[in-house]
Design a protein around this motif. Structure first.
Motif, PDB file in Angstrom:
ATOM      1  N   PHE A   1       0.997  -0.970  -0.066  1.00 12.45           N
ATOM      2  CA  PHE A   1      -0.368  -0.067  -0.113  1.00 12.45           C
ATOM      3  C   PHE A   1       0.888   1.721   0.033  1.00 12.45           C
ATOM      4  CE2 PHE A   1      -4.136  -2.304   1.478  1.00 12.45           C
ATOM      5  CZ  PHE A   1      -4.775  -2.665   0.709  1.00 12.45           C
ATOM      6  N   GLN A   2       1.965   1.149   0.042  1.00 13.64           N
ATOM      7  CA  GLN A   2       3.193   2.196   0.003  1.00 13.64           C
ATOM      8  C   GLN A   2       3.163   2.526  -1.372  1.00 13.64           C
ATOM      9  OE1 GLN A   2       6.573   2.269   2.287  1.00 13.64           O
ATOM     10  NE2 GLN A   2       5.902   0.556   3.710  1.00 13.64           N
ATOM     11  N   TYR A   3       2.582   1.536  -2.285  1.00 19.48           N
ATOM     12  CA  TYR A   3       3.386   1.484  -3.927  1.00 19.48           C
ATOM     13  C   TYR A   3       1.642   1.403  -4.988  1.00 19.48           C
ATOM     14  CZ  TYR A   3       8.244   0.746  -1.829  1.00 19.48           C
ATOM     15  OH  TYR A   3       9.222   0.994  -1.749  1.00 19.48           O
ATOM     16  N   THR A   4       0.865   1.655  -3.747  1.00 21.19           N
ATOM     17  CA  THR A   4      -0.435   1.093  -4.551  1.00 21.19           C
ATOM     18  C   THR A   4      -1.746   1.511  -3.854  1.00 21.19           C
ATOM     19  OG1 THR A   4      -1.961  -0.063  -6.375  1.00 21.19           O
ATOM     20  CG2 THR A   4      -0.889  -1.186  -4.710  1.00 21.19           C
ATOM     21  N   ASP A   5      -2.944   1.704  -4.522  1.00 20.07           N
ATOM     22  CA  ASP A   5      -4.317   1.671  -3.535  1.00 20.07           C
ATOM     23  C   ASP A   5      -4.603   0.912  -3.621  1.00 20.07           C
ATOM     24  OD1 ASP A   5      -3.631   3.878  -2.260  1.00 20.07           O
ATOM     25  OD2 ASP A   5      -4.626   5.299  -4.926  1.00 20.07           O
ATOM     26  N   THR A   6      -4.252  -0.178  -5.328  1.00 18.39           N
ATOM     27  CA  THR A   6      -4.947  -1.324  -5.197  1.00 18.39           C
ATOM     28  C   THR A   6      -4.913  -2.926  -6.051  1.00 18.39           C
ATOM     29  OG1 THR A   6      -6.605  -0.219  -6.686  1.00 18.39           O
ATOM     30  CG2 THR A   6      -6.848  -1.959  -7.177  1.00 18.39           C
ATOM     31  N   LEU A   7      -4.984  -3.780  -4.954  1.00 20.20           N
ATOM     32  CA  LEU A   7      -4.317  -4.806  -4.581  1.00 20.20           C
ATOM     33  C   LEU A   7      -5.433  -5.797  -5.456  1.00 20.20           C
ATOM     34  CD1 LEU A   7      -2.655  -5.429  -1.455  1.00 20.20           C
ATOM     35  CD2 LEU A   7      -1.384  -4.379  -3.406  1.00 20.20           C
ATOM     36  N   LEU A   8      -4.480  -6.932  -6.574  1.00 21.09           N
ATOM     37  CA  LEU A   8      -5.331  -7.875  -6.703  1.00 21.09           C
ATOM     38  C   LEU A   8      -4.793  -9.258  -6.879  1.00 21.09           C
ATOM     39  CD1 LEU A   8      -7.855  -8.546  -8.355  1.00 21.09           C
ATOM     40  CD2 LEU A   8      -6.913  -8.753 -10.765  1.00 21.09           C
ATOM     41  N   ILE A   9      -5.058 -10.286  -6.502  1.00 21.15           N
ATOM     42  CA  ILE A   9      -5.017 -11.227  -5.870  1.00 21.15           C
ATOM     43  C   ILE A   9      -5.311 -12.312  -6.096  1.00 21.15           C
ATOM     44  CG2 ILE A   9      -4.223 -12.241  -3.120  1.00 21.15           C
ATOM     45  CD1 ILE A   9      -3.784 -10.694  -2.333  1.00 21.15           C
ATOM     46  N   LYS A  10      -5.174 -13.537  -6.343  1.00 18.42           N
ATOM     47  CA  LYS A  10      -5.480 -14.013  -7.622  1.00 18.42           C
ATOM     48  C   LYS A  10      -5.043 -15.938  -6.074  1.00 18.42           C
ATOM     49  CE  LYS A  10      -4.442 -18.769 -10.229  1.00 18.42           C
ATOM     50  NZ  LYS A  10      -3.406 -18.822 -11.505  1.00 18.42           N
ATOM     51  N   THR A  11      -6.250 -16.208  -6.019  1.00 12.84           N
ATOM     52  CA  THR A  11      -5.750 -17.706  -4.393  1.00 12.84           C
ATOM     53  C   THR A  11      -6.657 -18.824  -5.837  1.00 12.84           C
ATOM     54  OG1 THR A  11      -8.010 -17.403  -3.998  1.00 12.84           O
ATOM     55  CG2 THR A  11      -5.673 -16.017  -2.841  1.00 12.84           C
ATOM     56  N   ALA A  12      -5.995 -20.149  -5.204  1.00 13.00           N
ATOM     57  CA  ALA A  12      -7.017 -21.236  -5.593  1.00 13.00           C
ATOM     58  C   ALA A  12      -7.744 -21.183  -4.771  1.00 13.00           C
ATOM     59  CB  ALA A  12      -6.136 -22.649  -5.382  1.00 13.00           C
ATOM     60  N   PRO A  13      -8.729 -22.235  -5.693  1.00  8.48           N
ATOM     61  CA  PRO A  13     -10.699 -22.649  -5.051  1.00  8.48           C
ATOM     62  C   PRO A  13     -10.726 -23.295  -4.116  1.00  8.48           C
ATOM     63  CG  PRO A  13     -10.000 -23.671  -7.681  1.00  8.48           C
ATOM     64  CD  PRO A  13      -8.641 -23.073  -7.455  1.00  8.48           C
ATOM     65  N   MET A  14      -9.565 -23.767  -2.881  1.00  2.00           N
ATOM     66  CA  MET A  14      -9.495 -24.466  -2.197  1.00  2.00           C
ATOM     67  C   MET A  14      -9.782 -23.836  -1.138  1.00  2.00           C
ATOM     68  SD  MET A  14      -5.856 -25.861  -1.777  1.00  2.00           S
ATOM     69  CE  MET A  14      -5.405 -26.806  -3.345  1.00  2.00           C
ATOM     70  N   LEU A  15      -9.297 -22.012  -1.344  1.00  3.24           N
ATOM     71  CA  LEU A  15      -9.563 -21.401  -0.354  1.00  3.24           C
ATOM     72  C   LEU A  15     -10.736 -20.645   0.509  1.00  3.24           C
ATOM     73  CD1 LEU A  15      -7.477 -18.845   1.670  1.00  3.24           C
ATOM     74  CD2 LEU A  15      -7.733 -17.345   0.342  1.00  3.24           C
ATOM     75  N   ASP A  16     -10.846 -21.217   1.743  1.00  3.32           N
ATOM     76  CA  ASP A  16     -12.282 -20.743   2.249  1.00  3.32           C
ATOM     77  C   ASP A  16     -12.369 -18.862   2.335  1.00  3.32           C
ATOM     78  OD1 ASP A  16     -14.509 -21.606   3.460  1.00  3.32           O
ATOM     79  OD2 ASP A  16     -13.802 -19.771   4.813  1.00  3.32           O
ATOM     80  N   LEU A  17     -13.318 -18.411   1.302  1.00  6.37           N
ATOM     81  CA  LEU A  17     -13.724 -17.566   1.376  1.00  6.37           C
ATOM     82  C   LEU A  17     -13.927 -16.569   2.871  1.00  6.37           C
ATOM     83  CD1 LEU A  17     -16.953 -16.669  -1.158  1.00  6.37           C
ATOM     84  CD2 LEU A  17     -14.253 -17.007  -1.487  1.00  6.37           C
TER      85      LEU A  17
END
Length: 392
Positions: A192-208
């Protein structure tokens, strides 16, 4: 580098000619190019075959070099890469876990400049070559740790994209973002020092729910399925976001894309009833979302039972999943099962039922196939039933 030898025209012709050959059988034959590592040539054939449906742009472009097949298996497909690129746009994006570069390629169509970071020297060189071959001129490749590269470049980005990889596969089905590289939990404030937006991809097994406990400022969650198989979960994080995130369940097919948006800030209350004329089974992305009460509200449908996750109505609707006509409702009782179920040819599904499909088939001597779809489930009064249906 070795991969440049693979670009010789006779080797490229050999790779193309043998795409229909069995790689294991081919590997036992004499190397027709003694000056080039034969295992590398065989790997090109194996990896290119895997790319045909998943990465058609790469497959149909001449002089593309492929990494080890594991990189092809783990990379985003073009289908999912196009979707995630549609979520962000701007001047600059940095891809912290570049891999084979499929995501970076599609991000480059949404951003003026894209920075691709990769720890593996050979893979980084291959990707740089491929971007040049694809005439993609606005991506710069960097070799090294992405956090260090971000620090060295010291500039602002419209988006930082991260696809964390598992550190320890021995943990089995337990999936935590803190077990991944890069550790986005520890690095979130740094990013967040370098952006206001993160987009993270995770595998389907991650519980929401687990993801929401680990991550801060989540604005949007996108569950992306292709042909009713969940491929990835995308977490769009805004630096100053304090709202409850929306969940978008997406199912991408060749003929259409189905999108269902669930607002986690809204209270949904399902209604229930016995099976009516039509039965609906949600697609895989909706099932992953857990928004079962929301589906009842959003589509004005009734559920069969709190835990059955099957829906019903007397009028046919356009539903994000499979739709059926209910032809018969069979109580799960010995005499009825013998009459309607036993030794029949059926397509078996279970929802909130004590037996698994294979156990049901074995117990009642059912064979797979035919036009009848049988849902073994629990109805409103906790009674076990079988719905014999015709798919619409």
């Amino acid at each position: 580098m070795e991969f440049q030898q693979l670009l010789q025209s006779d080797i490229q012709s050999f790779i193309t000619r043998n795409l229909g050959s069995d790689s294991a059988t081919l590997a036992l034959k004499k190397n027709p190019f003694p000056d080039v590592n034969y295992a590398s040539i065989i790997n090109q054939i194996t990896s290119k075959k895997k790319a045909k449906d998943k990465l058609p742009t790469w497959f149909f472009t001449a002089n593309i070099v492929y990494p080890e097949k594991i990189s092809i298996e783990q990379t985003s497909s073009e289908t999912t890469a196009k979707y995630k690129a549609s979520l962000v746009h701007g001047e600059k994006l940095i891809d912290c876990s570049g891999g084979f570069g499929i995501d970076a390629y599609y991000f480059s169509k949404q951003f003026k400049s894209v920075f691709h970071c990769e720890l593996n020297p050979e893979l980084s060189a291959i990707v740089k070559h491929n971007f040049s071959t694809l005439n993609c001129t606005n991506i710069t490749c960097y070799l090294g740790d992405s956090a260090e590269i971000i620090n060295q470049l010291n500039q602002k980005y419209d988006c930082i994209y991260i696809d964390p990889s598992r550190r320890n596969e021995a943990k089995g089905k337990v999936f935590l973002l803190s077990d991944c590289i890069p550790n986005v939990i520890e690095l979130q404030n740094y990013y967040f020092q370098y952006t206001d937006t993160l987009l993270i991809k995770t595998a389907p097994m991650l519980d929401l729910h687990a993801g929401l406990l680990e991550l801060k400022n989540v604005a949007e969650i996108h569950i992306v399925a292709v042909d009713n198989e969940v491929k990835e979960i995308l977490w769009k994080i805004e630096k100053n976001s304090t709202k409850t995130p929306t969940v978008t369940a997406v199912n991408i097919e060749k003929s259409k894309t189905t999108t269902t948006i669930i607002d986690l800030d809204q209270t949904y209350n399902a209604s229930y009833c016995q099976p009516k004329k039509y039965l609906y089974e949600p697609n895989a992305s909706i099932m992953k979302s857990g928004g079962f009460e929301a589906i009842s509200n959003l589509f004005k449908l009734e559920k069969l039972h709190q835990h059955s996750h099957l829906y019903t109505s007397n009028e046919l609707i356009n539903f994000p999943g499979r739709s059926f006509i209910v032809d018969n409702i069979v109580p799960y009782q010995k005499n009825k099962i013998k009459q309607y179920i036993e030794k029949k040819k059926l397509n078996i599904s279970t929802r909130n039922f004590p037996l698994k499909p294979d156990e049901i088939k074995k117990k009642h001597k059912i064979s797979d196939g035919g036009n009848v779809f049988a849902f073994f489930t629990t109805a409103l009064e906790n009674e076990k039933i079988v719905l014999l249906c015709t798919k619409i």
